[in-house]
Design a protein around this motif. Sequence first.
Motif, PDB file in Angstrom:
ATOM      1  N   HIS B  64      34.520 -11.332  10.927  1.00 38.27           N
ATOM      2  CA  HIS B  64      33.236 -11.310  10.219  1.00 38.27           C
ATOM      3  C   HIS B  64      33.414 -11.341   8.704  1.00 38.27           C
ATOM      4  CE1 HIS B  64      31.380 -10.839  14.052  1.00 38.27           C
ATOM      5  NE2 HIS B  64      30.192 -10.587  13.544  1.00 38.27           N
ATOM      6  N   HIS B 102      33.630 -16.022  19.085  1.00 36.61           N
ATOM      7  CA  HIS B 102      33.101 -16.786  20.227  1.00 36.61           C
ATOM      8  C   HIS B 102      33.559 -18.243  20.236  1.00 36.61           C
ATOM      9  CE1 HIS B 102      30.872 -13.195  20.708  1.00 36.61           C
ATOM     10  NE2 HIS B 102      30.089 -13.408  19.679  1.00 36.61           N
ATOM     11  N   HIS B 123      26.115 -12.183  20.521  1.00 38.73           N
ATOM     12  CA  HIS B 123      26.328 -13.581  20.912  1.00 38.73           C
ATOM     13  C   HIS B 123      27.464 -13.784  21.909  1.00 38.73           C
ATOM     14  CE1 HIS B 123      23.817 -13.905  17.282  1.00 38.73           C
ATOM     15  NE2 HIS B 123      23.184 -14.726  18.094  1.00 38.73           N
ATOM     16  N   SER B 307      29.788 -21.162  11.993  1.00 38.36           N
ATOM     17  CA  SER B 307      29.366 -20.093  12.913  1.00 38.36           C
ATOM     18  C   SER B 307      29.758 -20.347  14.364  1.00 38.36           C
ATOM     19  CB  SER B 307      27.864 -19.831  12.845  1.00 38.36           C
ATOM     20  OG  SER B 307      27.153 -20.699  13.700  1.00 38.36           O
ATOM     21  N   CYS B 308      29.508 -19.315  15.191  1.00 35.88           N
ATOM     22  CA  CYS B 308      29.807 -19.426  16.620  1.00 35.88           C
ATOM     23  C   CYS B 308      28.849 -20.376  17.323  1.00 35.88           C
ATOM     24  CB  CYS B 308      29.781 -18.049  17.270  1.00 35.88           C
ATOM     25  SG  CYS B 308      28.226 -17.170  17.097  1.00 35.88           S
ATOM     26  N   CYS B 368      33.010 -15.816   9.945  1.00 36.54           N
ATOM     27  CA  CYS B 368      31.550 -15.812  10.151  1.00 36.54           C
ATOM     28  C   CYS B 368      30.824 -16.159   8.849  1.00 36.54           C
ATOM     29  CB  CYS B 368      31.087 -14.451  10.633  1.00 36.54           C
ATOM     30  SG  CYS B 368      31.726 -14.022  12.259  1.00 36.54           S
ATOM     31  N   CYS B 371      26.856 -16.624   7.718  1.00 38.86           N
ATOM     32  CA  CYS B 371      25.975 -16.396   8.863  1.00 38.86           C
ATOM     33  C   CYS B 371      25.272 -15.053   8.810  1.00 38.86           C
ATOM     34  CB  CYS B 371      26.748 -16.514  10.171  1.00 38.86           C
ATOM     35  SG  CYS B 371      25.777 -16.071  11.614  1.00 38.86           S
ATOM     36  N   LEU B 372      26.016 -13.999   8.447  1.00 37.77           N
ATOM     37  CA  LEU B 372      25.367 -12.686   8.423  1.00 37.77           C
ATOM     38  C   LEU B 372      25.349 -12.067   7.042  1.00 37.77           C
ATOM     39  CD1 LEU B 372      27.553  -9.922  10.122  1.00 37.77           C
ATOM     40  CD2 LEU B 372      28.412 -11.957   8.993  1.00 37.77           C
ATOM     41  N   ASN B 390      22.538 -19.040  14.092  1.00 37.13           N
ATOM     42  CA  ASN B 390      21.639 -18.754  15.213  1.00 37.13           C
ATOM     43  C   ASN B 390      20.536 -17.748  14.917  1.00 37.13           C
ATOM     44  OD1 ASN B 390      23.137 -16.360  15.108  1.00 37.13           O
ATOM     45  ND2 ASN B 390      24.619 -17.144  16.572  1.00 37.13           N
ATOM     46  N   ARG B 396      18.764 -11.728   6.686  1.00 38.61           N
ATOM     47  CA  ARG B 396      20.011 -12.017   7.404  1.00 38.61           C
ATOM     48  C   ARG B 396      21.115 -12.567   6.476  1.00 38.61           C
ATOM     49  NH1 ARG B 396      22.908 -11.238  12.263  1.00 38.61           N
ATOM     50  NH2 ARG B 396      24.247 -13.007  12.608  1.00 38.61           N
TER      51      ARG B 396
END
Lengths: 173, 428
Positions: B64, B102, B123, B307-308, B368, B371-372, B390, B396
């Motif tokens: 992450h 993932h 996820h 991302s995943c 990651c 993404c976050l 996602n 976010r």
Amino acid sequence: MKKFGGPAICLNRNDINTDEIIPAKYLTENSKEALKPFILEDLKLDGFDAKSNKLTDAKVILTRANFGCGSSREHAVWVFEVNGINTVIAESFARIFRQNMFNCGMLAIELARDQIEKIIDLGDDITIMVDLDTNQITAKGGTGELTFAFTLNSFDRDLVVAGGWLAYADRNY
Amino acid sequence: MGMTIAQKIFAAHTRDNPSADNVVLDLDVVMCHEITTPIAINDLVARGMDRVFDPDKIKVVIDHVTPSKDTKTATQAKILRDWAKRNGIKDFFDIGANGVCHALFPEKGFIRPGYTVIMGDSHTCTHGAFGAFAAGIGTTDLEVGILKGVCSFRMPDSLLVNLTGSLPDGTSAKDVILKIIKELTVNGATDLVMEFRGPVIDAMSMESRMTLCNMAIEAGGTCGICLPDRVTAEYLWPFIKDQYVTLDDAIADFHKWHSDADAHYLKEFKLDVSNLVPQVTFGFKPDEVKDVTEMEGTLVDQVYIGSCTNGRIEDLRQAARIINGRKLADSVRGILSPATPAVYNQALAEGILQQFMAAGFCVTNPTCGACLGMSNGVLAPDEVCASTTNRNFNGRMGKGGMVHLMSPLSAAAAAVAGRITDPRQYLK
Ligand code: SF4
């Protein structure tokens, strides 16, 4: 058994997600206690103030459908726990959030939409007590008092009695 | 009465039935990353339970925030690293070998049809693409998983998602899943396993199936799942070739996990994808989805591809169809994060990374990332990102930022146009 219930705060919206309950940037904290000030920091809800005394005093959260959707972070449960909240009552829950509540020995209770609406209509200062012997909740507010029965899955009850899943699993597996 | 794939997997892994509605499953794989695991490790250590049920069934990655950005994230990485070492966990992926969980774990062959898989990450449903039951769980479930190799679930009901027709050029698995979430809403699949079936799935690569299953959770689904077939067997062949004489033997064996013809589904959802238009989110919920044509002209400040959900080689190849030979619009920052080292290497070998860099993209290490919004690529208040990720929740990717979810093709089109626009115009 632990007592559940107390002053309630109403979060009157569907789909409140885990990022709103505790934003991702606090996931680097390594203790539950450190999360305390950040409860519901990013919640999008008209008139809601994350810094109000009502939230400080609350023991129960009353909310709508699909509460706790989004990430798997148990921090969303811990941030309630360290703020003294022991019960969340909603129309429905996201699966992981609900499981995390029971895994921590806390209560996630589902009521029908019209029951939630009737409780909200009791006014601004609502107190909700949970009776785990009779599976009933009693809500008191400015305009009266209401009692509703709820169902609790027997395994979820076992988790609450055991004080959480770790204690239960350590004993049984 | 026949059984669904999820019911068959549950039946084969039942350790206990603590009530009529609940089942405790034996786990085949417990996956861990550095955001949700350290706090579980600390708790286990504090309780004097610093053990693991089986070091070979635990797979660990730092993904992450990597490389670590500050003392707190460096400490999380260190807790995970030290724990893996002292518990003899061999499959531990650190800097240089790490990538988004993932995307990385399937690549390593860790997920097989019929497996039960958990991770402290919502996820985790991605891995259902292999015909496994894979679910995100919280920290306490993770602790018990690490310690005892079990996890409790409610008995699974399934939602049959039947996808017919064939995908038009310019659309992909991402558009399909956004459309499904739009129709089902964010809790349309709560407590249900989403079983994806039909000719659209049969024709999809494993990468596309992972994209589809990845977002099952955004409709509330416990797991997305696809029936394991020839495509699955071919993907897994390097890892299973010693178990089977021929590929056909593997495919025949996988059949034992297929749902029975008379299996019961709680709900059914049908979609003909033949006229599907690229899909884009517009609000702070993943079911707030419109056709790209209705979003035309929305200005973007940043484009994120990774991302995943969409950081695999297939996704990068798709985006490169538009990026190659073009430039980022002046007003846009572009970030590409290949999901794993293998994806990175492959993209390098195919000249894709060079195409992105020539267009003006920043290429990051596998992580990651944006993404976050925890490490790189964070948005300033009021900034807008076109993203292949996602989740578009408020905050976010940074407080006050707006994320529009879309496919790699649509993100690439936004990158060159500086605004959301129909990617199909670039494909002619
Ligand atoms: S890429 Fe995003 S959604 Fe996927 S595991 Fe990482 S943070 Fe979670």
